[in-house]
Design a protein around this motif. Structure first.
Motif, PDB file in Angstrom:
ATOM      1  N   ALA A 163      50.621  87.818 -30.010  1.00 36.24           N
ATOM      2  CA  ALA A 163      50.716  86.438 -29.525  1.00 36.24           C
ATOM      3  C   ALA A 163      49.997  86.275 -28.189  1.00 36.24           C
ATOM      4  O   ALA A 163      49.300  85.272 -27.962  1.00 36.24           O
ATOM      5  CB  ALA A 163      52.183  86.031 -29.392  1.00 36.24           C
ATOM      6  N   GLU A 164      50.150  87.261 -27.300  1.00 33.60           N
ATOM      7  CA  GLU A 164      49.504  87.158 -25.993  1.00 33.60           C
ATOM      8  C   GLU A 164      47.989  87.295 -26.114  1.00 33.60           C
ATOM      9  O   GLU A 164      47.230  86.610 -25.423  1.00 33.60           O
ATOM     10  CB  GLU A 164      50.057  88.221 -25.045  1.00 33.60           C
ATOM     11  CG  GLU A 164      49.686  88.029 -23.598  1.00 33.60           C
ATOM     12  CD  GLU A 164      50.350  86.831 -22.948  1.00 33.60           C
ATOM     13  OE1 GLU A 164      50.062  86.566 -21.759  1.00 33.60           O
ATOM     14  OE2 GLU A 164      51.159  86.132 -23.616  1.00 33.60           O
ATOM     15  N   ALA A 165      47.520  88.169 -27.013  1.00 34.69           N
ATOM     16  CA  ALA A 165      46.078  88.309 -27.235  1.00 34.69           C
ATOM     17  C   ALA A 165      45.495  87.023 -27.812  1.00 34.69           C
ATOM     18  O   ALA A 165      44.413  86.576 -27.397  1.00 34.69           O
ATOM     19  CB  ALA A 165      45.809  89.482 -28.172  1.00 34.69           C
ATOM     20  N   VAL A 166      46.188  86.409 -28.760  1.00 33.40           N
ATOM     21  CA  VAL A 166      45.731  85.141 -29.337  1.00 33.40           C
ATOM     22  C   VAL A 166      45.668  84.066 -28.247  1.00 33.40           C
ATOM     23  O   VAL A 166      44.693  83.304 -28.140  1.00 33.40           O
ATOM     24  CB  VAL A 166      46.647  84.711 -30.490  1.00 33.40           C
ATOM     25  CG1 VAL A 166      46.404  83.250 -30.867  1.00 33.40           C
ATOM     26  CG2 VAL A 166      46.441  85.605 -31.704  1.00 33.40           C
ATOM     27  N   ALA A 167      46.704  84.005 -27.409  1.00 32.26           N
ATOM     28  CA  ALA A 167      46.722  83.010 -26.326  1.00 32.26           C
ATOM     29  C   ALA A 167      45.561  83.244 -25.356  1.00 32.26           C
ATOM     30  O   ALA A 167      44.953  82.295 -24.857  1.00 32.26           O
ATOM     31  CB  ALA A 167      48.061  83.075 -25.586  1.00 32.26           C
ATOM     32  N   PHE A 168      45.247  84.498 -25.109  1.00 27.79           N
ATOM     33  CA  PHE A 168      44.153  84.808 -24.189  1.00 27.79           C
ATOM     34  C   PHE A 168      42.809  84.394 -24.780  1.00 27.79           C
ATOM     35  O   PHE A 168      41.973  83.796 -24.092  1.00 27.79           O
ATOM     36  CB  PHE A 168      44.156  86.296 -23.869  1.00 27.79           C
ATOM     37  CG  PHE A 168      43.099  86.717 -22.888  1.00 27.79           C
ATOM     38  CD1 PHE A 168      43.159  86.314 -21.567  1.00 27.79           C
ATOM     39  CD2 PHE A 168      42.033  87.507 -23.290  1.00 27.79           C
ATOM     40  CE1 PHE A 168      42.174  86.687 -20.652  1.00 27.79           C
ATOM     41  CE2 PHE A 168      41.048  87.898 -22.393  1.00 27.79           C
ATOM     42  CZ  PHE A 168      41.120  87.482 -21.066  1.00 27.79           C
ATOM     43  N   LEU A 169      42.591  84.679 -26.060  1.00 28.89           N
ATOM     44  CA  LEU A 169      41.340  84.280 -26.702  1.00 28.89           C
ATOM     45  C   LEU A 169      41.211  82.759 -26.760  1.00 28.89           C
ATOM     46  O   LEU A 169      40.123  82.214 -26.564  1.00 28.89           O
ATOM     47  CB  LEU A 169      41.254  84.882 -28.101  1.00 28.89           C
ATOM     48  CG  LEU A 169      41.132  86.411 -28.168  1.00 28.89           C
ATOM     49  CD1 LEU A 169      41.218  86.886 -29.616  1.00 28.89           C
ATOM     50  CD2 LEU A 169      39.831  86.888 -27.533  1.00 28.89           C
ATOM     51  N   GLU A 170      42.317  82.077 -27.009  1.00 26.42           N
ATOM     52  CA  GLU A 170      42.291  80.610 -26.991  1.00 26.42           C
ATOM     53  C   GLU A 170      41.994  80.091 -25.589  1.00 26.42           C
ATOM     54  O   GLU A 170      41.290  79.091 -25.420  1.00 26.42           O
ATOM     55  CB  GLU A 170      43.620  80.060 -27.498  1.00 26.42           C
ATOM     56  CG  GLU A 170      43.838  80.295 -28.988  1.00 26.42           C
ATOM     57  CD  GLU A 170      45.203  79.862 -29.473  1.00 26.42           C
ATOM     58  OE1 GLU A 170      45.337  79.573 -30.679  1.00 26.42           O
ATOM     59  OE2 GLU A 170      46.150  79.821 -28.642  1.00 26.42           O
ATOM     60  N   TRP A 171      42.520  80.801 -24.581  1.00 22.77           N
ATOM     61  CA  TRP A 171      42.246  80.429 -23.193  1.00 22.77           C
ATOM     62  C   TRP A 171      40.760  80.626 -22.873  1.00 22.77           C
ATOM     63  O   TRP A 171      40.155  79.805 -22.181  1.00 22.77           O
ATOM     64  CB  TRP A 171      43.125  81.272 -22.270  1.00 22.77           C
ATOM     65  CG  TRP A 171      42.952  81.019 -20.809  1.00 22.77           C
ATOM     66  CD1 TRP A 171      43.508  80.021 -20.064  1.00 22.77           C
ATOM     67  CD2 TRP A 171      42.163  81.800 -19.894  1.00 22.77           C
ATOM     68  NE1 TRP A 171      43.119  80.123 -18.746  1.00 22.77           N
ATOM     69  CE2 TRP A 171      42.298  81.217 -18.610  1.00 22.77           C
ATOM     70  CE3 TRP A 171      41.374  82.938 -20.030  1.00 22.77           C
ATOM     71  CZ2 TRP A 171      41.661  81.726 -17.483  1.00 22.77           C
ATOM     72  CZ3 TRP A 171      40.739  83.453 -18.911  1.00 22.77           C
ATOM     73  CH2 TRP A 171      40.888  82.853 -17.661  1.00 22.77           C
ATOM     74  N   LEU A 172      40.157  81.684 -23.400  1.00 23.86           N
ATOM     75  CA  LEU A 172      38.729  81.924 -23.163  1.00 23.86           C
ATOM     76  C   LEU A 172      37.872  80.777 -23.684  1.00 23.86           C
ATOM     77  O   LEU A 172      36.957  80.307 -22.995  1.00 23.86           O
ATOM     78  CB  LEU A 172      38.286  83.232 -23.826  1.00 23.86           C
ATOM     79  CG  LEU A 172      38.800  84.554 -23.251  1.00 23.86           C
ATOM     80  CD1 LEU A 172      38.183  85.716 -24.020  1.00 23.86           C
ATOM     81  CD2 LEU A 172      38.503  84.689 -21.768  1.00 23.86           C
ATOM     82  N   ILE A 173      38.141  80.321 -24.904  1.00 24.41           N
ATOM     83  CA  ILE A 173      37.304  79.265 -25.487  1.00 24.41           C
ATOM     84  C   ILE A 173      37.685  77.877 -24.972  1.00 24.41           C
ATOM     85  O   ILE A 173      37.066  76.892 -25.338  1.00 24.41           O
ATOM     86  CB  ILE A 173      37.345  79.280 -27.036  1.00 24.41           C
ATOM     87  CG1 ILE A 173      38.756  79.037 -27.564  1.00 24.41           C
ATOM     88  CG2 ILE A 173      36.788  80.592 -27.572  1.00 24.41           C
ATOM     89  CD1 ILE A 173      38.826  78.963 -29.084  1.00 24.41           C
TER      90      ILE A 173
END
Length: 555
Positions: A163-173
């Motif tokens: 979940a945290e990795a997904v949130a981070f990738l969404e934050w990147l884009i």
């Protein structure tokens, strides 16, 4: 008007999809006020992001002084051969191309070869800009596909990690990252090599020739440190590339790796992203940034301080002001250890050196804390030279930071030579850095403390610490000064003179030294030399120092 007329000739023809660059040093006046002492760089290009800052970065990298910059965006119509057929001015116009026109006046460069070399480098930087801008949407789309895949087919890792990795990738884009390249990597059958899938590359990683890190385009042998990282129950790797970006700003590119798993749940490869974090990553609170917030919260929890306590608030401040790039890369255990060391500096300021070696053995990141009143450019250079020698590498970057309080923090990045040994012991490095920032006055205080009781030593240091001139300090060691202090403390109006005849080790038999201390009154050279000559001496050298001591505390 003459400059504009000259610029118009450059604007007249341009091949589609490529910049036109002209860098010249005019030999005659083009018109009233023309800067004959300057060289003129002009670039016509399709309008796109990052053009001007990338050009200025290339010039700064080559130490080219910049005197004047103008960057209008024109609306243009051209025929199939690239010839200008209509000029629509500055405002957007239907059916017209938007073209960037960069005009820069630089320090004058007379050598044709050097100007040609700079123009070629600019062409390469602008090609990087073009490919990154062209592939920006496809790269965003590929990251979105990885996010969707992680949600639809989560790997065999803890749910909170995914979940945290997904949130981070969404934050990147979400406009928090400048995407410069992406590519897939896969493990060979034996699992010992991680090789690039070249056809998956976008942006800078379209090309097989781009070496963004030392072994980017070659199968990477999985060293023990990397194997441990890949085997850990984590989904992402965040670190720095070995090469600096030529797009937007000159900095080592950020590297985000997402582990990829096969249908059997085994690690199969990596989805790799390179680019640059935007300013939001550096100025927003760590608690608002996925990936960082989890690491910071874990450190705060493990520290055990009450959030409202003095120590709890101080630790939050340490983490918020920790070098942000370093915070992305450092592991939780090391961050907790270093944060406690930094926290104690608030109570007892002193020299501290905190080194962290990159997991792929490419560089060492070192935080150095030194007294603010000892820090200057020369001290920073000497510390950097020592760290490079001790770590077997070279300083590639340094970032001074001046927090409140008596210390300065300098973040050094040391790029390691091939097969560099592990860094030396931290205690040893700290002692060597202490020696670099150590002053003559520090050594005087130590000598006084060794020979006097603490109260007397402090009083004498207060009285004599600033009394000796720089010329005196260059000639005499602190131990010599202690002997002089002892003599001067014995002087008084009733006993205004003290004399010492001495011979130093290594002096010839025919040589002798003489020191004279005079209370409150300098003795003129015309008084001293005749007396010595009458005694049979020949004076060959003489130096006079005024010792500007403070009055006794009881006075």
């Amino acid at each position: 008007a003459a400059l504009a007329a000259n610029a118009w000739t450059l604007l007249a023809v341009r091949d589609p999809g490529a910049p036109r660059i002209r860098f010249e040093s005019p030999t005659i006046m083009l018109g009233p006020g023309h800067p004959r002492s300057s060289s003129i760089l002009e670039i016509v290009n399709d309008d796109m992001p990052f053009l001007l800052d990338s050009v200025l970065g290339e010039l700064a990298e080559r130490s080219i002084g910049i005197r004047f910059v103008v960057h209008p965006i024109f609306s243009i119509e051209r025929d199939g051969a690239g010839r200008l057929v209509a000029f629509k001015g500055l405002a957007p116009a239907p059916g017209a191309l938007r073209e960037s026109f960069i005009h820069i006046q630089t320090d004058r460069l007379e050598e044709d070869g050097r100007r040609a070399e700079i123009a070629a480098a600019l062409e390469g930087a602008l090609a990087d800009v073009r490919v990154c801008v062209q592939d920006w949407r496809p790269m965003m789309g590929r990251v979105a596909e990885v996010i969707a895949d992680l949600k639809a087919s989560p790997p065999p890792l803890p749910a909170e990690e995914i979940a945290e990795a997904v949130a981070f990738l969404e934050w990147l884009i979400g406009d928090n990252f400048i995407f410069l390249g992406i590519r897939d990597y896969r493990f060979t059958a034996g699992g010992e090599l991680l090789e690039p899938v070249f056809e998956s590359g976008l942006g800078l990683l379209r090309s097989r020739d781009v070496k963004v890190v030392r072994i980017w385009n070659q199968p990477m042998v999985v060293v023990p440190q990397a194997r441990d990282l890949l085997a850990a129950p984590t989904l992402m790797i965040v670190t720095k590339s070995s090469v600096r970006s030529r797009v937007h700003r000159r900095a080592h590119m950020d590297y985000v790796g997402v582990k990829r798993f096969g249908p059997d749940g085994r690690l199969a490869g990596e989805f790799r992203i390179v680019g640059l974090f935007t300013s939001t990553a550096y100025f927003r609170s760590t608690r608002s940034i996925p990936y960082l917030r989890r690491k910071v919260d874990a450190v705060l929890t493990r520290a055990g301080f009450a959030p409202a306590s003095h120590s709890g608030k101080a630790l939050v401040n340490v983490l918020e002001n920790y070098p942000r790039d370093e915070l992305f890369q450092i592991d939780e255990d090391t961050l907790l250890k270093f944060a406690f060391i930094i926290l104690k500096l608030n109570e007892r300021p002193r020299v501290r050196v905190l080194p962290r070696r990159d997991l792929f053995n490419r560089f060492v990141s070192i935080l150095v804390y030194v007294p603010r009143d000892r820090y200057d450019g020369n001290v920073r250079r000497r510390i950097g030279d020592y760290l490079a020698q001790a770590c077997k590498g070279r300083v590639t970057a340094f970032y001074p930071f001046f927090p409140e309080g008596p210390l300065v923090r300098v973040h050094f990045i040391i790029a390691l030579w091939e097969d560099a040994p592990p860094p030396p012991d931290r205690d040893l490095v700290e002692r060597e850095v202490e020696a670099i920032v150590r002053t003559w006055m520090d050594a005087l205080g130590d000598e006084l403390a060794r020979l006097y009781d603490p109260v007397a030593a402090r009083a004498l240091l207060e009285r004599y610490g600033e009394a000796f001139s720089q010329g005196y300090r260059e000639v005499y060691a602190p131990l010599d000064a202690v002997a002089d202090i002892r003599r001067m403390e014995a002087l008084s109006p009733g006993r205004p003179l003290a004399v010492d005849l001495h011979r130093r080790g290594g002096d010839a038999e025919s040589c002798v030294g003489l020191k004279i201390w005079s209370y409150a009154r300098p003795i003129a050279l015309s008084e001293r030399v005749p007396v010595l000559e009458h005694m049979g001496f020949k004076v060959v050298d003489e130096r006079t120092y005024q010792i500007a001591r403070k009055p006794p505390a009881s006075a």
